[in-house]
Design an enzyme around this catalytic site. Structure first.
Site, PDB file in Angstrom:
ATOM      1  N   SER A  35      31.047  60.751  31.620  1.00 23.10           N
ATOM      2  CA  SER A  35      31.432  59.572  32.407  1.00 23.10           C
ATOM      3  C   SER A  35      30.207  58.836  32.939  1.00 23.10           C
ATOM      4  O   SER A  35      30.334  57.851  33.651  1.00 23.10           O
ATOM      5  CB  SER A  35      32.322  60.006  33.577  1.00 23.10           C
ATOM      6  OG  SER A  35      31.692  61.035  34.325  1.00 23.10           O
ATOM      7  N   THR A 167      61.046  22.619  45.963  1.00 23.76           N
ATOM      8  CA  THR A 167      61.782  23.864  45.722  1.00 23.76           C
ATOM      9  C   THR A 167      62.330  23.718  44.302  1.00 23.76           C
ATOM     10  O   THR A 167      62.624  22.591  43.874  1.00 23.76           O
ATOM     11  CB  THR A 167      62.952  24.071  46.712  1.00 23.76           C
ATOM     12  OG1 THR A 167      63.861  22.980  46.573  1.00 23.76           O
ATOM     13  CG2 THR A 167      62.467  24.152  48.156  1.00 23.76           C
ATOM     14  N   HIS A 168      62.423  24.800  43.596  1.00 24.16           N
ATOM     15  CA  HIS A 168      62.848  24.761  42.181  1.00 24.16           C
ATOM     16  C   HIS A 168      61.959  23.824  41.358  1.00 24.16           C
ATOM     17  O   HIS A 168      62.404  23.275  40.357  1.00 24.16           O
ATOM     18  CB  HIS A 168      64.305  24.315  42.033  1.00 24.16           C
ATOM     19  CG  HIS A 168      65.251  25.014  42.953  1.00 24.16           C
ATOM     20  ND1 HIS A 168      65.905  26.173  42.628  1.00 24.16           N
ATOM     21  CD2 HIS A 168      65.617  24.718  44.228  1.00 24.16           C
ATOM     22  CE1 HIS A 168      66.664  26.558  43.646  1.00 24.16           C
ATOM     23  NE2 HIS A 168      66.500  25.699  44.637  1.00 24.16           N
ATOM     24  N   SER A 289      35.924  18.911  26.801  1.00 24.61           N
ATOM     25  CA  SER A 289      36.459  19.361  25.522  1.00 24.61           C
ATOM     26  C   SER A 289      35.457  18.997  24.446  1.00 24.61           C
ATOM     27  O   SER A 289      34.771  17.979  24.543  1.00 24.61           O
ATOM     28  CB  SER A 289      37.790  18.667  25.257  1.00 24.61           C
ATOM     29  OG  SER A 289      38.045  18.638  23.871  1.00 24.61           O
ATOM     30  N   LYS A 295      38.501  14.592  28.492  1.00 22.56           N
ATOM     31  CA  LYS A 295      39.063  15.755  29.191  1.00 22.56           C
ATOM     32  C   LYS A 295      38.175  16.296  30.318  1.00 22.56           C
ATOM     33  O   LYS A 295      36.969  16.320  30.224  1.00 22.56           O
ATOM     34  CB  LYS A 295      39.292  16.900  28.185  1.00 22.56           C
ATOM     35  CG  LYS A 295      40.381  16.597  27.183  1.00 22.56           C
ATOM     36  CD  LYS A 295      41.760  16.836  27.752  1.00 22.56           C
ATOM     37  CE  LYS A 295      42.121  18.259  27.712  1.00 22.56           C
ATOM     38  NZ  LYS A 295      43.098  18.761  26.862  1.00 22.56           N
ATOM     39  N   GLU A 302      42.359  28.347  35.345  1.00 27.27           N
ATOM     40  CA  GLU A 302      43.142  29.043  34.307  1.00 27.27           C
ATOM     41  C   GLU A 302      42.693  30.497  34.178  1.00 27.27           C
ATOM     42  O   GLU A 302      43.495  31.411  33.997  1.00 27.27           O
ATOM     43  CB  GLU A 302      42.985  28.329  32.963  1.00 27.27           C
ATOM     44  CG  GLU A 302      43.565  26.929  32.955  1.00 27.27           C
ATOM     45  CD  GLU A 302      43.139  26.164  31.718  1.00 27.27           C
ATOM     46  OE1 GLU A 302      43.859  26.223  30.709  1.00 27.27           O
ATOM     47  OE2 GLU A 302      42.076  25.521  31.747  1.00 27.27           O
ATOM     48  N   LYS A 337      37.862  55.698  37.538  1.00 27.06           N
ATOM     49  CA  LYS A 337      36.755  54.852  37.992  1.00 27.06           C
ATOM     50  C   LYS A 337      36.706  53.483  37.330  1.00 27.06           C
ATOM     51  O   LYS A 337      36.524  52.462  37.999  1.00 27.06           O
ATOM     52  CB  LYS A 337      35.419  55.577  37.780  1.00 27.06           C
ATOM     53  CG  LYS A 337      35.311  56.787  38.679  1.00 27.06           C
ATOM     54  CD  LYS A 337      34.179  57.704  38.295  1.00 27.06           C
ATOM     55  CE  LYS A 337      34.411  59.081  38.857  1.00 27.06           C
ATOM     56  NZ  LYS A 337      35.621  59.769  38.327  1.00 27.06           N
TER      57      LYS A 337
HETATM   58  N1  ARG Z   1      32.969  63.470  36.408  1.00 29.30           N
HETATM   59  C1  ARG Z   1      34.034  64.141  37.051  1.00 29.30           C
HETATM   60  C2  ARG Z   1      35.091  63.118  37.523  1.00 29.30           C
HETATM   61  O1  ARG Z   1      34.760  62.008  37.601  1.00 29.30           O
HETATM   62  C3  ARG Z   1      33.545  64.914  38.222  1.00 29.30           C
HETATM   63  C4  ARG Z   1      34.403  66.048  38.588  1.00 29.30           C
HETATM   64  C5  ARG Z   1      34.361  67.082  37.544  1.00 29.30           C
HETATM   65  N2  ARG Z   1      35.058  68.229  37.948  1.00 29.30           N
HETATM   66  C6  ARG Z   1      35.358  69.223  37.098  1.00 29.30           C
HETATM   67  N3  ARG Z   1      36.022  70.223  37.570  1.00 29.30           N
HETATM   68  N4  ARG Z   1      35.044  69.162  35.833  1.00 29.30           N
HETATM   69  O2  ARG Z   1      36.203  63.443  37.778  1.00 29.30           O
END
Ligand code: ARG
Length: 470
Positions: A35, A167-168, A289, A295, A302, A337
């Site tokens: 991660s 409204t509407h 545009s 334009k 948007e 995350k």
């Molecule tokens: N990178 C892990 C997470 O974001 C950290 C926790 C990992 N814990 C474990 N028991 N492997 O969740």
């Protein structure tokens, strides 16, 4: 092909948990497991949490003061290395926690191994993300307040500018633009109160829950709570490591906010069209545009409208990750995350874009005023006049007004263009005074009930809102 085959056999037994393994993870395992590419965003929180933990361990006599000082100095150095871009993040070290700890060992040697006493990555990551979300909530609160300020400035300019109220999506009654913009100020005020509520509720410290069951070391969770600005330690260690409510609440508040931004964005898009012609965005927030030279497109509005999908999607994705997860920590939760980070980036950009659009917006008062009287928008004023002046029951007044609207429609004119004779042919008691309430300015001026659209109310509401929100 051959390369891919080789890739599935990475080498290197983890220094962290290699004790019971003979070989390192395959490349695929590493790819799905790591991660670090996104959780490096948590480096400052991770280091702050580790410093608080080390200090507490020393205070409690669990590690020596010397070790704690060495650990803290090492952590400070790592922070500098990350912030000056010299830190080398390694995918093989999985996540931010292990990257920091491994580097700490390189810098200070064996003392680094004492930092993880009485703690686990499970309480560590919960703490890190909470600290991050807490900061994100504070940033969000400020960004929403900036948009409120821009809306209030426009509301002040347009406290008495009359526009059609719908409204509407049908012309209903005249309102003031100031009043319309203040509606968004209120919506955003509720968004901020959700943000503030979420912040207060989440401010409990998971650190010290350890892997899931707590620890046998004599840790002091009040100490780390205080050091990290938490109100108190979380009460249940199982809950502490498996709770991601705080992330969902952040995104839920963000999703409702996004819905509000999207509604305002939609109105901007409509108002910028030739058909409405109420609004001209500044050059900074208009695009041309490539083929149609005439334009001026409201792309930013948007895109704010579109980005609501991302925020709602991110909330959805974490809720789906969490549903059905048995207690306590599951690696699924590592996927919390990216949605959180995406929400933060998206909301920050949407809010700053919306604030910029509002600051530079130029409204076409004449056009709005002209439209405000269309569609017999003062029919309610006429009915109210019959009730107030002729003491007519409202239902009868509604009926008489309906007949007058029909007459005006048949003649192809507005209510104010009917003659007194026309009016009296339907209701003999009508006098010339009726014409006073048929103009849109009189209509809005008469709406003085609390929370109503009259320019006087709007002026008061602006003062009120500034005091409540800014
Ligand atoms: N990178 C892990 C997470 O974001 C950290 C926790 C990992 N814990 C474990 N028991 N492997 O969740």
């Amino acid at each position: 092909m051959t390369d891919k085959k080789q890739d599935t056999k990475a080498t290197g037994v983890s220094a962290m948990w290699g004790g019971r393994f003979n070989a390192g993870p395959s490349a695929v395992m590493e790819a799905i497991n790591a991660s670090i590419s996104f959780d490096k965003k948590l480096y400052a929180q991770d280091i702050a949490g580790s410093k608080a933990h080390a200090t507490m361990l020393a205070t409690q006599g669990i590690i020596t003061k010397d070790d704690a000082l060495t650990i803290i100095a090492g952590l400070d150095q790592i922070k500098t290395e990350i912030e000056t871009d010299v830190f080398e993040f390694k995918v093989s070290l999985e996540d931010i926690h292990m990257n920091v700890e491994a580097r700490l060992r390189e810098i200070i040697g064996d003392a680094a191994g004492r930092l993880h006493t009485g703690r686990s990555r499970n309480d560590q990551v919960a703490t890190d993300l909470k600290l991050w979300v807490r900061d994100a909530l504070d940033t969000l609160d400020g960004d929403i307040a900036a948009l409120q300020a821009a809306l209030l400035d426009q509301a002040e300019i347009h406290a008495a500018s009359v526009m059609p109220g719908f409204t509407h999506m049908q012309t209903a009654q005249p309102v003031t633009l100031g009043h319309h913009l203040l509606a968004y100020v209120e919506m955003l005020g509720r968004d901020r109160s959700r943000v503030q509520d979420a912040r207060a509720r989440m401010n409990e410290n998971p650190l010290g829950a350890a892997a899931l069951a707590g620890t046998s070391f004599p840790i002091d969770r009040d100490l780390t709570s205080k050091a990290l600005g938490f109100d108190r330690p979380s009460a249940n260690s199982l809950d502490a490591v498996s709770d991601r409510d705080f992330a969902m609440e952040y995104m839920a508040a963000g999703a409702i906010l996004s819905v509000h931004l999207s509604r305002l964005a939609e109105e901007i898009v409509l108002w910028c069209s030739d058909q409405f012609g109420y609004l001209r965005l500044s050059d900074e927030f208009s695009t041309g545009s490539s083929i149609m030279p005439q334009k001026r497109n409201p792309d930013a509005a948007e895109l704010v409208r579109a980005k609501t999908g991302r925020v709602i999607g991110a909330l959805n994705s974490l809720m789906i990750v969490m549903k059905g997860l048995p207690m306590t920590y599951g690696k699924d939760m590592q996927d919390d995350k990216e949605p959180v980070f995406e929400v933060a980036d998206t909301l920050a950009l949407s809010l700053v874009a919306m604030t910029g659009m509002m600051q530079g917006a130029v409204f076409n008062k004449e056009r709005m005023h002209g439209d405000a009287g269309k569609g017999f928008s003062t029919a309610t004023d006429l009915a109210d006049w019959l009730v107030q002046t002729l003491a007519m029951p409202f239902r009868d007044a509604h009926h008489v007004t309906g007949a007058l609207v029909k007459m005006a429609e048949d003649k192809g004119v507005g209510l104010e263009n009917l003659t007194l004779d026309d009016m009296q042919s339907v209701e003999a008691g009508i006098t010339h005074a009726i014409f006073d309430v048929l103009g849109v300015d009189n209509s809005v001026a008469s709406r003085t009930s609390y929370g109503g659209t009259s320019p006087i109310n709007v002026a008061n509401s602006i003062n009120n809102a500034r005091a409540r929100f800014l």
